[in-house]
Design a protein around this motif. Structure first.
Motif, PDB file in Angstrom:
ATOM      1  N   ARG A 170      -4.000   3.309   5.318  1.00  0.00           N
ATOM      2  CA  ARG A 170      -4.300   3.410   6.748  1.00  0.00           C
ATOM      3  C   ARG A 170      -4.860   2.094   7.286  1.00  0.00           C
ATOM      4  O   ARG A 170      -4.466   1.632   8.364  1.00  0.00           O
ATOM      5  CB  ARG A 170      -5.291   4.542   7.001  1.00  0.00           C
ATOM      6  N   ARG A 171      -5.755   1.466   6.516  1.00  0.00           N
ATOM      7  CA  ARG A 171      -6.332   0.177   6.954  1.00  0.00           C
ATOM      8  C   ARG A 171      -5.264  -0.907   7.062  1.00  0.00           C
ATOM      9  O   ARG A 171      -5.271  -1.701   8.004  1.00  0.00           O
ATOM     10  CB  ARG A 171      -7.416  -0.263   5.989  1.00  0.00           C
ATOM     11  N   ALA A 172      -4.370  -0.964   6.074  1.00  0.00           N
ATOM     12  CA  ALA A 172      -3.311  -1.977   6.109  1.00  0.00           C
ATOM     13  C   ALA A 172      -2.426  -1.773   7.330  1.00  0.00           C
ATOM     14  O   ALA A 172      -2.037  -2.744   7.998  1.00  0.00           O
ATOM     15  CB  ALA A 172      -2.474  -1.924   4.833  1.00  0.00           C
ATOM     16  N   LEU A 173      -2.137  -0.534   7.652  1.00  0.00           N
ATOM     17  CA  LEU A 173      -1.312  -0.240   8.825  1.00  0.00           C
ATOM     18  C   LEU A 173      -2.051  -0.576  10.114  1.00  0.00           C
ATOM     19  O   LEU A 173      -1.460  -1.145  11.045  1.00  0.00           O
ATOM     20  CB  LEU A 173      -0.890   1.227   8.804  1.00  0.00           C
ATOM     21  N   GLU A 174      -3.340  -0.285  10.166  1.00  0.00           N
ATOM     22  CA  GLU A 174      -4.133  -0.636  11.354  1.00  0.00           C
ATOM     23  C   GLU A 174      -4.216  -2.149  11.523  1.00  0.00           C
ATOM     24  O   GLU A 174      -4.097  -2.656  12.648  1.00  0.00           O
ATOM     25  CB  GLU A 174      -5.533  -0.040  11.252  1.00  0.00           C
ATOM     26  N   ASP A 175      -4.414  -2.868  10.433  1.00  0.00           N
ATOM     27  CA  ASP A 175      -4.458  -4.331  10.500  1.00  0.00           C
ATOM     28  C   ASP A 175      -3.123  -4.887  10.982  1.00  0.00           C
ATOM     29  O   ASP A 175      -3.081  -5.811  11.796  1.00  0.00           O
ATOM     30  CB  ASP A 175      -4.815  -4.935   9.140  1.00  0.00           C
ATOM     31  N   PHE A 176      -2.033  -4.326  10.463  1.00  0.00           N
ATOM     32  CA  PHE A 176      -0.705  -4.777  10.870  1.00  0.00           C
ATOM     33  C   PHE A 176      -0.478  -4.523  12.353  1.00  0.00           C
ATOM     34  O   PHE A 176       0.002  -5.404  13.068  1.00  0.00           O
ATOM     35  CB  PHE A 176       0.383  -4.083  10.046  1.00  0.00           C
ATOM     36  N   THR A 177      -0.823  -3.333  12.829  1.00  0.00           N
ATOM     37  CA  THR A 177      -0.583  -3.041  14.242  1.00  0.00           C
ATOM     38  C   THR A 177      -1.436  -3.921  15.154  1.00  0.00           C
ATOM     39  O   THR A 177      -0.963  -4.354  16.199  1.00  0.00           O
ATOM     40  CB  THR A 177      -0.835  -1.549  14.562  1.00  0.00           C
ATOM     41  N   THR A 187       0.834  -1.202   0.000  1.00  0.00           N
ATOM     42  CA  THR A 187       0.000   0.000   0.000  1.00  0.00           C
ATOM     43  C   THR A 187       0.868   1.251   0.000  1.00  0.00           C
ATOM     44  O   THR A 187       0.481   2.263  -0.580  1.00  0.00           O
ATOM     45  CB  THR A 187      -0.989   0.033   1.180  1.00  0.00           C
ATOM     46  N   ASP A 188       2.049   1.169   0.617  1.00  0.00           N
ATOM     47  CA  ASP A 188       2.963   2.305   0.551  1.00  0.00           C
ATOM     48  C   ASP A 188       3.425   2.531  -0.888  1.00  0.00           C
ATOM     49  O   ASP A 188       3.553   3.669  -1.332  1.00  0.00           O
ATOM     50  CB  ASP A 188       4.176   2.094   1.459  1.00  0.00           C
ATOM     51  N   SER A 189       3.641   1.457  -1.621  1.00  0.00           N
ATOM     52  CA  SER A 189       4.001   1.587  -3.041  1.00  0.00           C
ATOM     53  C   SER A 189       2.883   2.249  -3.833  1.00  0.00           C
ATOM     54  O   SER A 189       3.145   3.067  -4.726  1.00  0.00           O
ATOM     55  CB  SER A 189       4.319   0.218  -3.632  1.00  0.00           C
ATOM     56  N   ALA A 190       1.648   1.899  -3.512  1.00  0.00           N
ATOM     57  CA  ALA A 190       0.509   2.519  -4.197  1.00  0.00           C
ATOM     58  C   ALA A 190       0.434   4.015  -3.881  1.00  0.00           C
ATOM     59  O   ALA A 190       0.170   4.834  -4.764  1.00  0.00           O
ATOM     60  CB  ALA A 190      -0.786   1.823  -3.801  1.00  0.00           C
ATOM     61  N   VAL A 191       0.696   4.376  -2.623  1.00  0.00           N
ATOM     62  CA  VAL A 191       0.715   5.788  -2.244  1.00  0.00           C
ATOM     63  C   VAL A 191       1.870   6.502  -2.958  1.00  0.00           C
ATOM     64  O   VAL A 191       1.712   7.629  -3.432  1.00  0.00           O
ATOM     65  CB  VAL A 191       0.815   5.942  -0.705  1.00  0.00           C
ATOM     66  N   ILE A 222      -6.829   9.190  -4.766  1.00  0.00           N
ATOM     67  CA  ILE A 222      -5.944   9.514  -3.641  1.00  0.00           C
ATOM     68  C   ILE A 222      -6.627   9.172  -2.325  1.00  0.00           C
ATOM     69  O   ILE A 222      -6.030   8.541  -1.449  1.00  0.00           O
ATOM     70  CB  ILE A 222      -5.533  10.994  -3.687  1.00  0.00           C
ATOM     71  N   ARG A 223      -7.867   9.557  -2.172  1.00  0.00           N
ATOM     72  CA  ARG A 223      -8.593   9.243  -0.930  1.00  0.00           C
ATOM     73  C   ARG A 223      -8.661   7.735  -0.700  1.00  0.00           C
ATOM     74  O   ARG A 223      -8.419   7.253   0.403  1.00  0.00           O
ATOM     75  CB  ARG A 223      -9.991   9.843  -0.968  1.00  0.00           C
ATOM     76  N   GLU A 224      -8.983   7.006  -1.752  1.00  0.00           N
ATOM     77  CA  GLU A 224      -9.103   5.555  -1.631  1.00  0.00           C
ATOM     78  C   GLU A 224      -7.755   4.899  -1.318  1.00  0.00           C
ATOM     79  O   GLU A 224      -7.669   4.014  -0.460  1.00  0.00           O
ATOM     80  CB  GLU A 224      -9.662   4.983  -2.938  1.00  0.00           C
TER      81      GLU A 224
END
Length: 164
Positions: free
Chosen positions: A147-154, A116-120, A139-141
């Motif tokens: 953010r969701r991927a990071l929340e899932d990871f944490t 997801t960071d690559s997509a950003v 951009i919003r999506e």
């Protein structure tokens, strides 16, 4: 005469028990070290992912269609891009280190954060300056997925690195 014999038997039993428990203690210590290493790597991955995402968001804010909050100079943009690449390198390093310790579920989640960071990243570096739109639905999506991927990871990292 009986006291030294009983004391000797108790001492022998204590030593035998200590020898039998030593491998168990070593396993527990190794698991604890692994959990601590994993927690540290996860924390560093989260820090790097947040830093890289925030730099891209800052860059996107510099090209608002209406009026940028702060007019950005070329030097400011170059500095933000350099901070992004530094955070991106840290993120890639942490993903590789997490691959060393696993488990597979955590590796997959860390790779999702990296993807997801690559997509950003493509929102800024993958487009020509005239094509960058700070208020687009894409951009919003993309930022929401990041953010969701990071929340899932944490959440997963918290579950796998806390003792319970």
């Amino acid at each position: 005469m009986l006291t030294p014999l009983v004391a000797g038997l108790v001492a022998l039993a204590g030593v035998s028990l200590g020898v039998l428990l030593e491998p168990v203690k070593a396993k527990v210590a190794a698991r604890t070290r692994l959990r601590e290493d994993r927690a540290l790597r996860c924390a560093e991955l989260v820090e790097a992912a947040i830093a890289s995402r925030e730099e891209i968001k800052w860059l996107l804010r510099t090209i608002r269609e209406d009026k940028p909050p702060v007019p950005a100079t070329a030097a400011m943009i170059a500095e933000a891009e350099q901070r992004y690449w530094s955070a991106r390198n840290d993120l890639k390093k942490m993903v590789l280190l997490i691959r060393l310790t696993g488990p597979d579920q955590l590796i997959a989640s860390a790779e999702a954060v990296s993807d997801t960071d690559s997509a950003v990243r493509r929102l800024w570096f993958g487009l020509e300056p005239g094509e960058r739109k700070s208020h687009s639905d894409e951009i919003r999506e993309t930022l929401l997925k990041s953010r969701r991927a990071l929340e899932d990871f944490t959440a997963l990292a918290r579950r796998l690195t806390t003792s319970s």
